[in-house]
Design a protein around this motif. Structure first.
Motif, PDB file in Angstrom:
ATOM      1  N   ALA A  85      28.535  36.251   7.005  1.00  0.00           N
ATOM      2  CA  ALA A  85      27.721  35.395   7.859  1.00  0.00           C
ATOM      3  C   ALA A  85      26.595  34.723   7.066  1.00  0.00           C
ATOM      4  O   ALA A  85      26.330  33.525   7.229  1.00  0.00           O
ATOM      5  CB  ALA A  85      27.140  36.205   9.015  1.00  0.00           C
ATOM      6  N   ILE A  86      25.935  35.494   6.200  1.00  0.00           N
ATOM      7  CA  ILE A  86      24.849  34.927   5.392  1.00  0.00           C
ATOM      8  C   ILE A  86      25.400  33.905   4.395  1.00  0.00           C
ATOM      9  O   ILE A  86      24.822  32.825   4.198  1.00  0.00           O
ATOM     10  CB  ILE A  86      24.096  36.055   4.672  1.00  0.00           C
ATOM     11  CG1 ILE A  86      23.290  36.870   5.689  1.00  0.00           C
ATOM     12  CG2 ILE A  86      23.167  35.481   3.606  1.00  0.00           C
ATOM     13  CD1 ILE A  86      22.520  38.009   5.101  1.00  0.00           C
ATOM     14  N   LYS A  87      26.537  34.217   3.792  1.00  0.00           N
ATOM     15  CA  LYS A  87      27.141  33.301   2.829  1.00  0.00           C
ATOM     16  C   LYS A  87      27.511  31.978   3.485  1.00  0.00           C
ATOM     17  O   LYS A  87      27.316  30.899   2.898  1.00  0.00           O
ATOM     18  CB  LYS A  87      28.381  33.958   2.223  1.00  0.00           C
ATOM     19  CG  LYS A  87      29.069  33.129   1.146  1.00  0.00           C
ATOM     20  CD  LYS A  87      30.246  33.883   0.571  1.00  0.00           C
ATOM     21  CE  LYS A  87      30.939  33.066  -0.518  1.00  0.00           C
ATOM     22  NZ  LYS A  87      32.108  33.809  -1.091  1.00  0.00           N
ATOM     23  N   ALA A  88      28.021  32.047   4.725  1.00  0.00           N
ATOM     24  CA  ALA A  88      28.401  30.823   5.425  1.00  0.00           C
ATOM     25  C   ALA A  88      27.183  29.937   5.690  1.00  0.00           C
ATOM     26  O   ALA A  88      27.253  28.705   5.569  1.00  0.00           O
ATOM     27  CB  ALA A  88      29.100  31.177   6.739  1.00  0.00           C
TER      28      ALA A  88
ATOM     29  N   ARG B  66      22.208  25.509  -7.968  1.00  0.00           N
ATOM     30  CA  ARG B  66      23.065  24.341  -7.723  1.00  0.00           C
ATOM     31  C   ARG B  66      22.228  23.088  -7.452  1.00  0.00           C
ATOM     32  O   ARG B  66      22.682  21.974  -7.709  1.00  0.00           O
ATOM     33  CB  ARG B  66      23.997  24.620  -6.544  1.00  0.00           C
ATOM     34  CG  ARG B  66      25.111  25.603  -6.849  1.00  0.00           C
ATOM     35  CD  ARG B  66      26.153  25.602  -5.744  1.00  0.00           C
ATOM     36  NE  ARG B  66      27.171  26.616  -5.969  1.00  0.00           N
ATOM     37  CZ  ARG B  66      27.193  27.806  -5.362  1.00  0.00           C
ATOM     38  NH1 ARG B  66      26.224  28.114  -4.517  1.00  0.00           N
ATOM     39  NH2 ARG B  66      28.142  28.668  -5.607  1.00  0.00           N
ATOM     40  N   ARG B  67      21.050  23.290  -6.911  1.00  0.00           N
ATOM     41  CA  ARG B  67      20.192  22.141  -6.614  1.00  0.00           C
ATOM     42  C   ARG B  67      19.490  21.616  -7.866  1.00  0.00           C
ATOM     43  O   ARG B  67      19.006  20.489  -7.880  1.00  0.00           O
ATOM     44  CB  ARG B  67      19.147  22.547  -5.572  1.00  0.00           C
ATOM     45  CG  ARG B  67      19.746  22.945  -4.247  1.00  0.00           C
ATOM     46  CD  ARG B  67      18.734  23.667  -3.373  1.00  0.00           C
ATOM     47  NE  ARG B  67      17.681  22.790  -2.895  1.00  0.00           N
ATOM     48  CZ  ARG B  67      17.693  22.153  -1.726  1.00  0.00           C
ATOM     49  NH1 ARG B  67      18.744  22.284  -0.925  1.00  0.00           N
ATOM     50  NH2 ARG B  67      16.680  21.390  -1.356  1.00  0.00           N
ATOM     51  N   HIS B  68      19.424  22.470  -8.925  1.00  0.00           N
ATOM     52  CA  HIS B  68      18.730  22.083 -10.157  1.00  0.00           C
ATOM     53  C   HIS B  68      19.561  22.557 -11.352  1.00  0.00           C
ATOM     54  O   HIS B  68      19.195  23.520 -12.039  1.00  0.00           O
ATOM     55  CB  HIS B  68      17.319  22.684 -10.199  1.00  0.00           C
ATOM     56  CG  HIS B  68      16.484  22.371  -8.998  1.00  0.00           C
ATOM     57  ND1 HIS B  68      15.821  21.180  -8.821  1.00  0.00           N
ATOM     58  CD2 HIS B  68      16.234  23.099  -7.878  1.00  0.00           C
ATOM     59  CE1 HIS B  68      15.173  21.187  -7.672  1.00  0.00           C
ATOM     60  NE2 HIS B  68      15.416  22.336  -7.073  1.00  0.00           N
TER      61      HIS B  68
ATOM     62  N   ARG C 233      23.446  23.822   1.978  1.00  0.00           N
ATOM     63  CA  ARG C 233      23.201  23.419   0.587  1.00  0.00           C
ATOM     64  C   ARG C 233      22.251  22.226   0.479  1.00  0.00           C
ATOM     65  O   ARG C 233      21.339  22.234  -0.342  1.00  0.00           O
ATOM     66  CB  ARG C 233      24.529  23.102  -0.103  1.00  0.00           C
ATOM     67  CG  ARG C 233      25.289  24.337  -0.546  1.00  0.00           C
ATOM     68  CD  ARG C 233      26.599  23.953  -1.205  1.00  0.00           C
ATOM     69  NE  ARG C 233      27.368  25.133  -1.607  1.00  0.00           N
ATOM     70  CZ  ARG C 233      28.596  25.083  -2.116  1.00  0.00           C
ATOM     71  NH1 ARG C 233      29.179  23.893  -2.291  1.00  0.00           N
ATOM     72  NH2 ARG C 233      29.226  26.187  -2.455  1.00  0.00           N
ATOM     73  N   PRO C 234      22.413  21.186   1.308  1.00  0.00           N
ATOM     74  CA  PRO C 234      21.482  20.050   1.185  1.00  0.00           C
ATOM     75  C   PRO C 234      20.203  20.220   1.990  1.00  0.00           C
ATOM     76  O   PRO C 234      19.322  19.357   1.930  1.00  0.00           O
ATOM     77  CB  PRO C 234      22.313  18.880   1.732  1.00  0.00           C
ATOM     78  CG  PRO C 234      23.213  19.501   2.742  1.00  0.00           C
ATOM     79  CD  PRO C 234      23.521  20.881   2.226  1.00  0.00           C
ATOM     80  N   ALA C 235      20.082  21.313   2.758  1.00  0.00           N
ATOM     81  CA  ALA C 235      18.928  21.491   3.644  1.00  0.00           C
ATOM     82  C   ALA C 235      17.695  21.874   2.838  1.00  0.00           C
ATOM     83  O   ALA C 235      17.795  22.461   1.756  1.00  0.00           O
ATOM     84  CB  ALA C 235      19.222  22.569   4.683  1.00  0.00           C
TER      85      ALA C 235
END
Length: 564
Positions: free
Chosen positions: A375-378, A432-434, A384-386
């Motif tokens: 559930a947490i992984k989902a 992943r964001r950086h 991801r973009p939030a």
């Protein structure tokens, strides 16, 4: 003033405090009459309650106002009602002879690829079911078995776990861990109606709901067996159908030894809805209990599910089965220990203490931990973009809810491991964001050092909840055959404030308010919908501090907001 405005005002001016008091008095009388075996008085009072204007209004309010966020339409497409429509429904509400079919809705089963079928009645049928449930539930609460905990007011899964702990903490036992295959879908209608033994009018209405059929994709399918999951009265009917399982198993064994007249240990049966366990120190007793349960269930058109029914031992491996068993998301197991860590027991005053040689631990099961991680992984993948604050906002309810559910057992180490797994998922989310930045840079950007601990938090103070910050506290099992219909409001209000899954802020407000709603002064119950309200609205300069907050019933909150 128009008739519509008059109806709207009439619904809003109902004195709900008086309505609830009148209904509860009738329910208490039904409960007491059933306890003393006066069935004739029970049926007379039930008919009186169903014809009561107060009970009709309360039933309509519960299905149209208190089920916030769960509004699902039946086959008529109606999801909600205006105050004039609620008033009109209350005026015409009765136990029906005919009813409309339910609408099929499929929901996923936790931890499996299977789907669970729900049958959603219309709002009018839901209100009628709530009305009959208000009359039938007190009668059956007076006779239900003491170790039945599922779908009953004032009882929870934690009570069932505490009953199991009490049964095994002094002596290792064999356990029959059983599951009834498709219980809600296969209950025999004739056997259920015969066990209900209610008045003819109630029997016709319940039979109509059972035989109403289900609409799935525009096609009508008959319902020749089972109770529709999704109906207001369905959980009560399932408990009525399974009532007697505990006494049937226990009565199969003599209480006194025929050889020396000594009292024998009877098996312990703990049931939560369609899951149950049987505990005893003798393997032969467990085998007989399994046969007895299977024969009793066959009379209801039910059977044990082979893939989820097993015999194990709480301390030792048994027939290839590992020690311990899973129940309601908990792992119950005993571990051998030395004398310095072994608990002691003394059966009577003056008797020498004996070493147990084992320790009983109840922890979150591996399957429950796996589902929580999924559930947490989902959520992390979806967001991801939030922004960081949005991700925290979505994760906190999941983390707090799961931690509160397991806060009554040995879960400290599990909580710490879960926090580490969450950290790893969030670190990958941040990297992943950086992609071009180092791990140290990413950690310093999204984590803050607070009181010697690194926490996932924004610069303006939005902080991720931690499993390990949840306080571990033992749950106190519900006392014997207590019921909310016995009138002991102080006992039930106190228990409600200690409910394991209750948010910390709600528990604090309940304690401060003495378990009462500050608007209507009525005690809260486990089935009530409550909301947190600002005493001085924020629009008028009120703060978010705990001192400016109060806990109200949902309908009381509506009235206060209208006056504000």
């Amino acid at each position: 003033m128009s008739p519509t405005a008059t109806s709207r005002n009439e619904w809003k001016t109902i004195r709900w405090r008086d309505v609830e008091r009148r209904v509860f008095k009738l329910q208490t009388r039904i409960y007491q009459a059933r306890q003393r075996g006066d069935v004739r008085t029970v049926h007379r009072l039930q008919r009186l309650l169903v014809r009561s204007w107060s009970a009709k209004c309360l039933a309509v309010r519960r299905v149209t106002q208190e089920n916030r966020g769960k509004r699902t339409a039946g086959v008529d497409g109606v999801k909600s009602l205006t105050p004039p429509q609620r008033l009109e429904l209350a005026r015409t509400l009765h136990a029906p002879r005919r009813t409309r079919p339910t609408r099929r809705v499929w929901i996923p089963k936790p931890g499996t690829d299977e789907q669970r079928p729900l049958g959603i009645p219309t709002l009018a049928d839901r209100a009628a079911q709530a009305l009959l449930k208000a009359a039938l539930e007190p009668e059956w609460e007076a006779v239900f078995e003491r170790n039945s905990y599922g779908f009953r007011p004032g009882r929870s899964a934690h009570d069932a776990i505490e009953a199991i702990y009490t049964g095994v903490c002094h002596k290792p036992k064999f356990v029959l861990d059983a599951d009834i295959a498709k219980c809600f879908d296969r209950i025999d209608h004739a056997a259920l109606l015969a066990k209900l033994a209610t008045s003819p009018g109630f029997r016709r209405a319940i039979r109509a709901w059972l035989k109403a059929g289900v609409m799935d994709g525009g096609e009508l399918f008959p319902t020749d067996q089972g109770t529709p999951q999704g109906g207001v009265i369905s959980p009560l009917l399932a408990n009525v159908a399974l009532h007697g399982l505990e006494s049937t198993i226990v009565s199969a064994f003599p209480r006194w030894s025929p050889q020396d007249g000594k009292e024998l240990w009877a098996p312990i049966v703990v049931r939560y809805a369609d899951d149950f366990v049987v505990l005893h120190q003798d393997r032969t007793v467990i085998d007989v209990a399994k046969q007895r349960a299977a024969a009793w269930l066959a009379e209801l058109g039910l059977e044990l599910k082979p893939s989820k029914t097993r015999i194990a031992h709480t301390l030792r491996e048994q027939d290839g089965e590992p020690a311990g068993f899973d129940f309601l998301g908990f792992r119950v197991r005993q571990f051998p220990v030395g004398k310095t860590h072994s608990g002691k027991k003394t059966r009577r005053t003056g008797a020498p203490a004996t070493l147990l040689g084992f320790k009983t631990l109840i922890m979150p099961s591996k399957e429950a931990r796996r589902r929580h991680g999924v559930a947490i992984k989902a959520i992390v993948r979806r967001d991801r973009p939030a922004p960081q604050a949005g991700l925290i906002h979505h994760l906190n309810p999941i983390i707090r809810g799961w931690s509160n559910y397991y806060a009554t057992v040995t879960a400290r180490q599990v909580f710490e491991k879960e926090d580490h797994l969450v950290y790893r998922k969030l670190r990958r989310w941040a990297q992943r964001r950086h992609d071009e930045k180092s791990t140290d840079w990413v950690v310093r950007k999204y984590w803050r050092l607070e009181r010697g601990h690194w926490t996932f938090a924004t610069t303006d103070g939005v902080t991720l909840a931690c499993h390990a910050n949840t306080l571990i506290r033992r749950h106190v099992k519900v006392r014997g055959e207590k019921s909310p219909y016995d009138g002991d409001w102080a006992y039930w209000a106190t228990r409600l404030g200690r409910y394991p899954e209750l948010p910390k802020q709600v528990a604090s407000l309940l304690k401060r308010q003495g378990g009462r709603c500050t608007w209507c002064r009525r005690y809260f119950t486990a089935e009530d919908g409550w909301e947190i309200d600002h005493v001085i609205p924020r629009s008028r300069g009120g703060s978010d501090a705990i001192g400016n907050r109060q806990l109200l019933h949902g309908h009381c909150h509506d009235q206060k907001t209208a006056e504000d």
